[in-house]
Design a protein around this motif. Structure first.
Motif, PDB file in Angstrom:
ATOM      1  N   VAL A  49      16.469  14.809   5.279  1.00 36.81           N
ATOM      2  CA  VAL A  49      17.332  15.077   4.138  1.00 36.81           C
ATOM      3  C   VAL A  49      16.588  14.733   2.861  1.00 36.81           C
ATOM      4  O   VAL A  49      15.687  13.897   2.842  1.00 36.81           O
ATOM      5  CB  VAL A  49      18.640  14.268   4.230  1.00 36.81           C
ATOM      6  N   ALA A  50      16.988  15.354   1.787  1.00 35.12           N
ATOM      7  CA  ALA A  50      16.284  15.142   0.517  1.00 35.12           C
ATOM      8  C   ALA A  50      16.771  13.905  -0.207  1.00 35.12           C
ATOM      9  O   ALA A  50      16.078  13.351  -1.047  1.00 35.12           O
ATOM     10  CB  ALA A  50      16.447  16.375  -0.374  1.00 35.12           C
ATOM     11  N   ARG A  51      17.989  13.470   0.101  1.00 37.91           N
ATOM     12  CA  ARG A  51      18.566  12.355  -0.639  1.00 37.91           C
ATOM     13  C   ARG A  51      19.592  11.628   0.228  1.00 37.91           C
ATOM     14  O   ARG A  51      19.988  12.121   1.277  1.00 37.91           O
ATOM     15  CB  ARG A  51      19.271  12.866  -1.908  1.00 37.91           C
ATOM     16  N   ASP A  52      19.982  10.456  -0.199  1.00 41.18           N
ATOM     17  CA  ASP A  52      21.077   9.702   0.420  1.00 41.18           C
ATOM     18  C   ASP A  52      20.865   9.461   1.913  1.00 41.18           C
ATOM     19  O   ASP A  52      21.792   9.537   2.707  1.00 41.18           O
ATOM     20  CB  ASP A  52      22.415  10.419   0.219  1.00 41.18           C
ATOM     21  N   ALA A  53      19.607   9.155   2.311  1.00 41.07           N
ATOM     22  CA  ALA A  53      19.343   8.972   3.735  1.00 41.07           C
ATOM     23  C   ALA A  53      20.167   7.845   4.326  1.00 41.07           C
ATOM     24  O   ALA A  53      20.587   7.906   5.488  1.00 41.07           O
ATOM     25  CB  ALA A  53      17.857   8.697   3.954  1.00 41.07           C
ATOM     26  N   ALA A  54      20.448   6.803   3.575  1.00 41.11           N
ATOM     27  CA  ALA A  54      21.235   5.682   4.086  1.00 41.11           C
ATOM     28  C   ALA A  54      22.730   5.976   4.011  1.00 41.11           C
ATOM     29  O   ALA A  54      23.497   5.547   4.880  1.00 41.11           O
ATOM     30  CB  ALA A  54      20.908   4.411   3.312  1.00 41.11           C
ATOM     31  N   ALA A  55      23.151   6.706   2.982  1.00 37.59           N
ATOM     32  CA  ALA A  55      24.586   6.946   2.790  1.00 37.59           C
ATOM     33  C   ALA A  55      25.121   8.049   3.691  1.00 37.59           C
ATOM     34  O   ALA A  55      26.298   8.021   4.082  1.00 37.59           O
ATOM     35  CB  ALA A  55      24.863   7.301   1.330  1.00 37.59           C
ATOM     36  N   GLN A 106      18.689   5.276  12.337  1.00 37.85           N
ATOM     37  CA  GLN A 106      17.514   4.764  11.652  1.00 37.85           C
ATOM     38  C   GLN A 106      17.083   5.780  10.596  1.00 37.85           C
ATOM     39  O   GLN A 106      17.159   6.987  10.840  1.00 37.85           O
ATOM     40  CB  GLN A 106      16.361   4.524  12.634  1.00 37.85           C
ATOM     41  N   TYR A 107      16.652   5.277   9.465  1.00 37.10           N
ATOM     42  CA  TYR A 107      16.191   6.181   8.410  1.00 37.10           C
ATOM     43  C   TYR A 107      14.842   5.700   7.903  1.00 37.10           C
ATOM     44  O   TYR A 107      14.528   4.515   7.879  1.00 37.10           O
ATOM     45  CB  TYR A 107      17.203   6.263   7.265  1.00 37.10           C
ATOM     46  N   ASP A 108      14.032   6.660   7.501  1.00 33.39           N
ATOM     47  CA  ASP A 108      12.699   6.358   6.985  1.00 33.39           C
ATOM     48  C   ASP A 108      12.678   6.628   5.490  1.00 33.39           C
ATOM     49  O   ASP A 108      13.574   7.282   4.944  1.00 33.39           O
ATOM     50  CB  ASP A 108      11.652   7.209   7.708  1.00 33.39           C
ATOM     51  N   THR A 109      11.665   6.114   4.846  1.00 35.70           N
ATOM     52  CA  THR A 109      11.553   6.291   3.392  1.00 35.70           C
ATOM     53  C   THR A 109      11.369   7.749   3.004  1.00 35.70           C
ATOM     54  O   THR A 109      11.636   8.128   1.864  1.00 35.70           O
ATOM     55  CB  THR A 109      10.389   5.459   2.850  1.00 35.70           C
ATOM     56  N   ASP A 110      10.906   8.603   3.947  1.00 37.24           N
ATOM     57  CA  ASP A 110      10.728  10.025   3.616  1.00 37.24           C
ATOM     58  C   ASP A 110      12.010  10.832   3.796  1.00 37.24           C
ATOM     59  O   ASP A 110      12.005  12.050   3.653  1.00 37.24           O
ATOM     60  CB  ASP A 110       9.605  10.630   4.473  1.00 37.24           C
ATOM     61  N   GLY A 111      13.122  10.145   4.124  1.00 36.89           N
ATOM     62  CA  GLY A 111      14.394  10.834   4.274  1.00 36.89           C
ATOM     63  C   GLY A 111      14.696  11.313   5.669  1.00 36.89           C
ATOM     64  O   GLY A 111      15.672  12.039   5.878  1.00 36.89           O
ATOM     65  N   THR A 112      13.904  10.910   6.652  1.00 34.53           N
ATOM     66  CA  THR A 112      14.160  11.315   8.032  1.00 34.53           C
ATOM     67  C   THR A 112      15.231  10.427   8.661  1.00 34.53           C
ATOM     68  O   THR A 112      15.173   9.208   8.543  1.00 34.53           O
ATOM     69  CB  THR A 112      12.873  11.226   8.869  1.00 34.53           C
ATOM     70  N   LEU A 113      16.186  11.068   9.305  1.00 38.66           N
ATOM     71  CA  LEU A 113      17.265  10.367  10.001  1.00 38.66           C
ATOM     72  C   LEU A 113      17.206  10.697  11.483  1.00 38.66           C
ATOM     73  O   LEU A 113      16.979  11.848  11.862  1.00 38.66           O
ATOM     74  CB  LEU A 113      18.628  10.813   9.465  1.00 38.66           C
TER      75      LEU A 113
END
Length: 950
Positions: A188-194, A293-300
């Motif tokens: 995802v491009a944004r809000d990987a944690a949300a 789990q999410y990565d800094t590059d937006g991978t979920l």
């Protein structure tokens, strides 16, 4: 034990929020629920010997590591081999048991010189941040580490049933068995944690039909200590995507109040660490655990862990798929998009769900008119008994001939094909002869109960457009332009019957009037072909045939009678008509069942409950081989003692759900003693040729397990509502999924993955009282038509778990003090059948309202006495008369000796209870017929005294 390093903040074991959740296994006793694991590739040159030496160094400096377990194994394969992968996964999935051992390290050395560290820890002492630090310290003991003594355990693990999810459809017998579903990896491009938090909230809100979603949230990462907290997010259909994502981002931020218990659903959200393989949980920490789990590059990426006691495996896969779908949809949707515009169920899934609720029709379905099917049976079995009442038995040939005569007489009186003919006859053989004769004349019959008030009879005749009525009642109300014929006139008509008009299967066979919210009943027009389809769908399964004897127990104005009459006569069976008062006396009805050796018994659960008690007390053996329930919800627990006397291998018991608008029955569920232990709401699968699906308010298919309105399709769907085009268009609709014509039932249900339907009650103001479907709005409308009434409410009262005690309570605001309860009751009885006349009338100065301006039902209390202004009431009079004491015991009210049993809330089921109570008090019981003639305690006392002196 907790771990710190220069790169990790301190995580105190005794006080960190996770301690409250993980120190005690509140959901089952499996330690896997509280463990997590990490697999890390060790630096080149670091092997098991090095790690063991490093642990020894750390143990000398930190005695708290003394109880940490250490293992190693050398594998004769390379690190990339499948065997190595399976071994890592197995070690990473094995739990530690907690204090004193809260962590375990395993070093796997491979043939190519590589080595992996597998570290498993109890989350109570070592959270995600600490686990990362401990892995680093085992590779390099020079790193500064702080390992205080672990906190004392909060107590032994507590076993117990997991929390419930109404839509989860879990099997309690499967509690403790766990499963997993992999969540689709998404970039995802944004809000990987949300996004995972928001998607979970949206799906839960959709599944539960609420504005808010509540679940647990645990967050953490390699550099962030764990926090766990309850979350409540507004995620209803009207919430915008932007609002939901903002709220989810705030919820995922560190901090918040700790959990006080273990909810059904939890989200574990962890920042990923490059190169590591981290498992946030080894088993469901919560009954339904979404570990992301999410990565800094937006991978979920994530995994759904679930307990089968809470979540059915099919539902688990469905739920995971919908969360996945929402993650992607929320990431792409504009911020202003309402969440309700994002559909959970896509086109392909909707088609699959609809298909699960459909049962294909049998190949032997024949489209023909009801009377044509009857003629075929009569020709094959002319001398077999067809119809019996108190006075006579007619063979199939005799029934065929007599109904031909009625048809000819009707045609001679001007009845033409397509007309509607009212039939208002007592329950005897003439009733069935008349119904069949109307059909042979090419007309549709409109049944009316002879006990209905005059106003209701007039409305039915007028609304149906009937120009001819068959009735033996001397006081049948006159209607302009309507001819009332006595059945005796038709039977004496003589002459040759007119030729069969050759009815088309799509012609209307009957019009039954059901309760309507507008204040007047609505006529349901049902074609001939529907009746034939119903028998084709059930006859083989139920083994219906010439060896069966049925009863006509129900009023012809109740659609259960359609099944009883034509179910018997179109399969060659013998139909025994149950007289009105016999149907209301369980003892007399039981005698009839024994005497006629009835094999097929159709009952509402309310009526069966009293019949069952009579059967259990008696010694006479029933010949019943098939019991079919319909008309109202069945509590299967009531069948336990029935199965004790009538084993299911000899007497099959079937629960059926149906609606007048879908031709009596829609589904069937065979019951066994195993079903009686739980309060199952299942009514089974759709009949062959029928379909059921569950929809939301917009007509979209609901996922399996999720409640919604039951829509019915297939061979049973009626033609229309008579003279109500708008209502017909609203309730008989085209399915947006299949294009099929469906009926919106107004009933609440949920579909199971195997296609079985759970019936959950009514969505609107419709209720069932002793098998009768009643629109509360119709009663209210009748009350409001009184010029002396300014406001009214009608609610279901009494003990809803006791069919005899269920009642209708009316609350009325009158224009002046001169209005009496007796006046209100008398007027209601003019327009409503007795089962719809409220048992209590309470006069109020105003109706209590909620803040939303709706009637506040919770503040409505019926008057202490049903008819306090009725002459003869003597609430304070001592109950010296033993009959009066029984009266008050059964009615639960301070009735007087001259108060009418039925005016004080009495009904046929309470009359049965009254008879039993008299017997227990050492007094002779009274029959329902006697109670109708002598409805007061004083009159019954005189009746009993007369018997004793006779």
């Amino acid at each position: 034990m907790s771990v710190t390093s220069e790169a990790a903040a301190e995580v105190p074991a005794a006080g960190h929020p996770g301690g409250r959740l993980f120190a005690r296994a509140e959901f089952g006793a499996d330690p896997s629920r509280a463990c997590h694991s990490l697999v890390r590739r060790l630096p080149a040159g670091t092997d098991a010997v090095t790690v063991r030496a490093n642990l020894a160094v750390l143990t000398e400096r930190h005695p708290a590591l003394r109880d940490m377990q250490m293992f190693d194994e050398t594998l004769d394969v390379t690190a990339g081999d499948t065997v190595a992968h399976r071994r890592r996964a197995r070690e990473a999935g094995r739990a530690v048991n907690g204090a004193p051992v809260v962590a375990r390290a395993v070093v796997l050395d491979y043939a190519d010189g590589a080595a992996d560290l597998v570290l498993v820890a109890h989350r109570r002492a070592v959270d995600r941040c600490a686990l990362d630090a401990l892995a680093a310290a085992l590779a390099d003991p020079a790193l500064p580490v702080d390992l205080p003594e672990p906190a004392a355990d909060a107590g032994p693990p507590q076993d117990g049933p997991p929390p419930e999810l109404p839509w989860g459809l879990g099997d309690p017998a499967g509690a403790g068995r766990t499963g997993t579903v992999v969540l689709t990896a998404t970039t995802v491009a944004r809000d990987a944690a949300a996004l995972p938090v928001a998607a979970t909230a949206a799906v839960l809100a959709g599944y539960s039909g609420t504005e808010h979603a509540e679940f647990a949230l645990i967050t953490g990462g390699p550099r962030t200590p764990d926090t766990q907290r309850p979350v409540s997010l507004r995620a209803g259909a009207a919430t915008s995507v932007g609002e939901l994502l903002d709220a989810a981002a705030r919820a995922a931020a560190p901090g918040g109040e700790p959990l006080s218990g273990v909810p059904a659903v939890g989200v574990v959200l962890t920042e990923d660490s490059a190169g590591d393989v981290y498992r946030p949980v080894l088993a469901p920490l919560f009954p339904v655990t979404l570990a992301w789990q999410y990565d800094t590059d937006g991978t979920l990426n994530g995994v759904l862990h679930y307990d089968e006691g809470v979540l059915d495996p099919v539902i688990a896969g469905q739920f995971a798929g919908h969360v996945d779908r929402l993650v992607g949809a929320l990431a792409q949707a504009p911020a202003g998009t309402p969440v309700g515009d994002i559909e959970l169920v896509d086109t392909g899934e909707a088609a699959a769900i609809v298909a699960a609720g459909r049962t294909p029709a049998r190949g032997d379905t024949v489209a023909a008119a009801v009377h044509e099917l009857f003629r075929q049976v009569a020709a094959a079995r002319p001398d077999a008994p067809a119809l019996t009442d108190e006075n006579r038995t007619l063979s199939y040939a005799e029934l065929d001939a007599r109904s031909d005569t009625v048809a000819g007489a009707l045609r001679a009186h001007g009845v033409a094909p397509g007309d509607r003919v009212g039939v208002c006859l007592d329950r005897d053989a003439d009733l069935v002869v008349a119904l069949l004769g109307v059909l042979k004349a090419g007309a549709a019959y409109v049944p009316m109960d002879a006990t209905y008030p005059a106003e209701r009879l007039v409305h039915t005749v007028t609304d149906s457009g009937a120009r001819t009525v068959l009735s033996s009642a001397p006081g049948f109300p006159a209607v302009d332009g309507v001819t009332v014929l006595h059945p005796g006139e038709l039977s004496r008509a003589g002459g040759e019957p007119v030729p069969d008009p050759g009815a088309d299967p799509d012609d209307i066979a009957y019009v039954i009037y059901t309760s309507g919210s507008t204040g007047r009943p609505k006529g349901v027009a049902v074609p001939h072909r529907n009746v034939g389809a119903l028998l084709a769908a059930t006859a083989r399964d139920f083994r219906l045939g010439p060896a069966d004897t049925w009863t006509l127990f129900h009023s012809s104005a109740f659609d259960f009678s359609v099944w009883e009459i034509w179910g018997a006569l179109l399969t060659g069976g013998h139909l025994v008509v149950v007289p009105y008062f016999v149907a209301r006396s369980p003892e007399d009805f039981h005698d009839l069942l024994v005497r006629h050796r009835v094999t097929v018994l159709n009952q509402t659960p309310s009526a069966f409950a009293t019949l069952k008690e009579v059967d259990l007390r008696g010694s006479a053996e029933l010949a019943v081989r098939l019991v079919i329930f319909g008309g109202e919800p069945l509590d299967v627990r009531m069948l336990q003692d029935w199965f004790g006397r009538h084993p299911h291998t000899r007497c099959r018991v079937v629960n059926m759900f149906g609606i007048t608008e879908t031709t009596v029955h829609v589904t069937s569920q065979t019951l066994t003693p195993q079903n009686t232990g739980a309060a199952s709401r299942s009514v089974g699968r759709a009949l062959p040729g029928w379909s059921v699906s569950v929809r939301d308010a917009a007509g979209r298919v609901q996922p399996f397990g999720v409640p919604g309105e039951i829509w019915v399709g297939g061979a049973g769907v009626a033609s229309h509502y008579l003279n109500q085009e708008e209502l017909t268009a609203a309730r008989f609709v085209s399915d947006p999924v299949t294009g099929e014509r469906l009926y919106r039932s107004g009933d609440l249900g949920r579909l199971r993955p195997d296609g079985r339907l759970d019936h959950l009650g009514r969505i609107d103001g419709q209720v069932k009282v002793r098998g009768f479907r009643i629109e509360l709005g119709e009663i209210r409308s009748v009350l409001l038509e009184d010029p002396n009434v300014t406001a009214a409410a009608v609610v279901l009262g009494g003990d809803t778990d006791d069919a005899a005690d269920v009642r209708l309570d009316a609350y009325v605001v009158a224009r002046h003090d001169a209005v009496s309860v007796a006046d209100l009751r008398r007027r209601a009885a003019r327009y409503l059948p007795d089962y719809m006349v409220p048992a209590t009338f309470t006069l109020l100065s105003e109706l209590p309202l909620t803040v939303n301006g709706k009637v506040d039902v919770s503040r409505l209390e019926p008057a202490a006495e049903v008819a306090a202004d009725t002459p003869g009431t003597a609430a304070g009079e001592p109950a010296d008369d033993p009959v009066l004491r029984v009266w008050r015991e059964v009615l639960g009210k301070q009735v007087g000796p001259d108060d009418d049993f039925f005016a004080f809330g009495g009904n046929s089921l309470l009359a049965v209870r009254l008879s039993g109570a008299l017997r227990r008090a050492g007094l002779p019981p009274v029959s329902l017929r006697e109670l109708y003639v002598h409805p007061t305690a004083a009159e019954v006392s005189a009746l009993i005294s007369g018997r004793e002196t006779a």
